[in-house]
Scaffold this active site. Structure first.
Site, short mmCIF file in Angstrom:
data_model
loop_
_atom_site.label_atom_id
_atom_site.label_comp_id
_atom_site.label_asym_id
_atom_site.label_seq_id
_atom_site.Cartn_x
_atom_site.Cartn_y
_atom_site.Cartn_z
N ASP A 147 9.52 -28.42 2.83
CA ASP A 147 10.06 -27.15 3.32
C ASP A 147 9.04 -26.31 4.08
O ASP A 147 9.15 -25.08 4.14
CB ASP A 147 10.64 -26.33 2.17
N GLU A 148 8.04 -26.96 4.68
CA GLU A 148 7.02 -26.23 5.43
C GLU A 148 6.90 -26.70 6.87
O GLU A 148 5.94 -26.38 7.56
CB GLU A 148 5.66 -26.33 4.72
#
Length: 294
Positions: free
Chosen positions: A238-239
């Site tokens: 999720d980055e």
């Protein structure tokens, strides 16, 4: 004007004088007509990457009617400026593979947009680790692949399932994989295979509300804004580079289920925007960020 004669050129290189002149001049000399052009130099901020980005929508004469010929036309300019250059023919629809688990709102939204002509793509396949949306896929005439993963599956079991997806991506010449609420952590190997061509949708509560039932956690904390983030998939969970985000206001009168309903709506809109911008070749990677030409 025929789409068979239209192309999108995207490029990035170190910011330098004369890039726009060289690109537009070469297209002019080749008999092309520029329909739209956008550019951005990440040079104003001291922490900027120093890169220059450009997107050009143009019409080419018949004798330049292929991406291979156009790519060859730009050999010298590419070498002169150290450009990363891509050409995309508008006559070819981008091909999507959709992945989903047990929450189907984003899947259903994308399928409707595709079916109604709002999303100009081809969707040859849908993949899920659950059987729930087989009938939905069938109603749209799309092949559904149920590739189950047992809870707590080993790394090798997960890789075997991912290799099946990789085979589908190659077999169907897929340009973009969309994780439409596909609730599995992808292996680093799979992320590398999909680098720059996989988009995920996530609630915008990171890092405050990770884990199970994020909307219930948000309700418990009395938040006033909820939202969603669409980003490229990387091995860092999720980055990846963010493409689009949006928010909606909520208040104390709403229940946790109301929060989730609002969140589902935002997720659908944000993911659809990100997918559309990607397939229209409007998104260029800028390190851990992205440049989006709207």
């Amino acid at each position: 004007m025929s789409a068979s004669q239209e192309f999108i050129l995207t490029l990035s290189c170190k910011d330098a004088k004369g890039v726009v002149y060289a690109v537009s001049g070469l297209l002019y000399q080749a008999g092309c007509n520029i329909i739209d052009s956008q550019q951005f130099g990440d040079v104003q901020d001291p922490d900027g990457t120093g890169l220059f980005f450009m997107r050009v929508h143009f019409e080419a004469p018949a004798h330049l009617g292929s991406t291979a010929i156009l790519d060859n036309l730009f050999v010298n300019v590419r070498q002169q400026f150290g450009m990363v250059v891509s050409f995309h023919a508008l006559a070819r629809k981008p091909r999507l593979l959709l992945m989903v688990s047990k929450h189907g709102h984003c899947l259903n939204d994308l399928l409707f947009r595709w079916h109604s002509g709002q999303l100009d793509v081809d969707i040859p396949a849908i993949v899920s680790n659950h059987p729930d949306f087989a009938e939905l896929a069938r109603s749209y005439g799309i092949t559904f692949h149920h590739l189950p993963l047992a809870t707590g599956s080993s790394h090798e079991a997960k890789r075997e399932q991912e290799r099946q997806v990789e085979h589908l991506v190659s077999e169907h010449e897929v340009d973009l994989v969309v994780l439409a609420r596909y609730m599995q952590i992808l292996s680093p190997e799979f992320c590398e295979f999909l680098k720059g061509r996989a988009i995920n949708i996530h609630h915008s509560f990171l890092p405050s509300f990770k884990g199970a039932k994020p909307y219930f956690q948000a309700h418990d904390r009395g938040v006033k804004l909820i939202g969603a983030t669409a980003h490229y998939v990387t091995a860092d969970l999720d980055e990846g580079p963010i493409i689009e985000q949006d928010v909606e206001r909520v208040d104390h009168t709403l229940s946790p289920d109301d929060f989730a309903a609002v969140g589902r709506d935002v997720e659908c809109v944000v993911l659809a925007r990100a997918v559309r911008w990607h397939v229209e070749h409007r998104v260029l990677l800028n390190g851990h960020k992205s440049v989006v030409f709207r």
